[in-house]
Design a protein around this motif. Structure first.
Motif, short mmCIF file in Angstrom:
data_model
loop_
_atom_site.label_atom_id
_atom_site.label_comp_id
_atom_site.label_asym_id
_atom_site.label_seq_id
_atom_site.Cartn_x
_atom_site.Cartn_y
_atom_site.Cartn_z
N UNK A 70 0.84 -1.19 0.00
CA UNK A 70 0.00 0.00 0.00
C UNK A 70 0.88 1.24 0.00
N UNK A 71 0.66 2.11 -0.97
CA UNK A 71 1.46 3.33 -1.09
C UNK A 71 0.55 4.53 -0.94
N UNK A 72 0.73 5.25 0.13
CA UNK A 72 -0.10 6.43 0.41
C UNK A 72 -1.60 6.11 0.33
N UNK A 73 -1.96 4.94 0.87
CA UNK A 73 -3.36 4.55 0.94
C UNK A 73 -3.89 3.83 -0.28
N UNK A 74 -3.07 3.67 -1.33
CA UNK A 74 -3.54 3.00 -2.54
C UNK A 74 -2.82 1.67 -2.71
N UNK A 75 -3.57 0.64 -3.09
CA UNK A 75 -2.99 -0.68 -3.29
C UNK A 75 -2.14 -0.70 -4.56
N UNK A 76 -0.97 -1.34 -4.45
CA UNK A 76 -0.06 -1.48 -5.59
C UNK A 76 0.32 -2.94 -5.73
N UNK B 201 5.14 0.44 7.54
CA UNK B 201 4.54 -0.49 8.50
C UNK B 201 4.45 -1.85 7.81
N UNK B 202 5.29 -2.78 8.26
CA UNK B 202 5.30 -4.12 7.68
C UNK B 202 4.28 -5.00 8.41
N UNK C 59 11.27 -6.14 -0.66
CA UNK C 59 11.04 -6.67 0.69
C UNK C 59 9.76 -6.13 1.32
N UNK C 60 8.99 -5.35 0.56
CA UNK C 60 7.85 -4.64 1.14
C UNK C 60 6.52 -5.33 0.88
N UNK C 61 6.54 -6.60 0.57
CA UNK C 61 5.27 -7.30 0.31
C UNK C 61 4.38 -7.22 1.56
N UNK C 62 3.19 -6.70 1.39
CA UNK C 62 2.24 -6.57 2.50
C UNK C 62 2.43 -5.33 3.34
N UNK C 63 3.41 -4.52 3.02
CA UNK C 63 3.70 -3.35 3.85
C UNK C 63 2.86 -2.15 3.44
N UNK C 64 2.81 -1.17 4.34
CA UNK C 64 2.18 0.12 4.06
C UNK C 64 3.26 1.19 4.07
#
Length: 230
Positions: free
Chosen positions: A45-51, A91-92, A110-115
Motif C-alpha cells: 500500500x502506497x499512500x493509501x492506494x494498493x499497488x 509499516x510491515x 522486501x515490502x510485500x504486504x507493507x504500508x
C-alpha cells in the motif's frame, strides 16, 4: 574470433551491464510496466492506494518512488543512509505502528504486504489529499524552518514519527535537546536546525505557535560593542 569481433562483443556486453546497473527498475519492466524478466511480485500500500508490481530485487524504495511513481518529494541525498532526506514511514505485516525508515537502504522487493507513506501521503492523515497541510508542514512554514528545502520532506517525515514514538505519549519533544537528539539522523546543510526544533516543539504544544525569529534582537554596532565590553 577476430580481434574486431571480440571487441565488438565486449563493448555490447559492457553497454548492457552499464544500462542495467544504472536503472535496475527498467530491467524488470518494459515501457508499459509489464514484467519482462523474473522479478519479485510485491503487493503493498502506497499512500493509501494498493499497488501490485513485479520488482527487480536490486531496486531501492527511493528509486521506485521517484522513477516509477513520480513521488519526488522523497529526496535522494547521500544514497548511503547518512543524511535522512529519503525518510518515509513503513509499516510491515506484524508491526504495531509505522516507523520512520530510510528508503535508500530499503529494497522495494522486501515490502510485500507493507504500508508505505511518503511526504505526499502525509497530509491525507488530517484532511483531504493535498488540500490540508499537516500541522508540521504549517509549523515549518510559520517558523521558516527551511532554506533550500531539499532536506525538508525528510525532516518532516522524521518529525512526524518522532511525535508518536514515545509510548508514554507526547513524543520526544519534551525539550529542545530531545528533539535535536531524536532528529540527529536528518541533516540540514543550510543550518536551519534552531527553527526546525521550534517547528517540532510547536507542533507538540511544547512552545507557543509563533515565528521564533520575532524574539531575535538585532543589535546596532554600538550595542554590540557595549555588549562585548560588559
Amino acid at each position: 574470433m577476430s580481434r574486431r569481433t571480440f571487441l565488438g562483443a565486449g563493448s555490447a556486453g559492457v553497454a548492457l551491464v552499464s544500462s542495467r546497473g544504472a536503472n535496475p527498475a527498467a530491467a524488470a519492466t518494459d515501457a508499459d510496466g509489464e514484467a519482462t524478466e523474473n522479478g519479485a511480485p510485491v503487493r503493498f500500500t502506497l499512500n493509501g492506494e494498493q499497488r501490485s508490481e513485479t520488482l527487480d530485487p536490486r531496486v531501492t524504495l527511493v528509486d521506485l518512488l521517484r522513477e516509477r511513481h513520480g513521488l519526488t518529494g522523497t529526496k535522494k541525498g547521500c544514497d548511503h543512509g547518512a543524511c535522512g532526506s529519503c525518510t518515509v514511514h513503513i509499516q510491515r505485516p506484524g508491526d504495531e505502528a509505522p516507523t520512520r525508515q530510510l528508503s535508500c537502504l530499503t529494497f522495494a522487493a522486501t515490502l510485500d504486504g507493507a504500508k508505505v507513506t511518503t511526504i505526499e501521503g502525509l497530509p491525507a492523515a488530517v484532511g483531504a489529499k493535498g488540500e490540508v497541510l499537516h500541522p508540521l508542514q504549517e509549523a515549518f512554514l510559520r517558523c521558516d524552518a527551511y532554506q533550500c528545502g531539499y532536506c525538508t520532506p525528510g525532516q518532516i517525515m522524521s518529525a512526524a514519527a518522532l511525535l508518536k514514538e514515545d509510548p508514554a505519549g507526547g513524543g520526544h519533544a519534551g525539550s529542545r535537546e530531545m528533539v535535536r537528539e531524536w532528529m540527529s539522523g536528518n541533516l540540514c546543510r543550510c543550518g536551519a536546525y534552531p527553527n526546525i526544533v521550534s517547528a517540532v516543539r510547536q507542533t507538540a504544544g511544547e512552545e507557543p505557535e509563533e515565528d521564533p525569529s520575532a524574539a531575535v534582537v538585532i543589535l546596532s554596532s554600538g550595542d554590540a560593542q557595549t555588549s562585548g565590553e560588559s
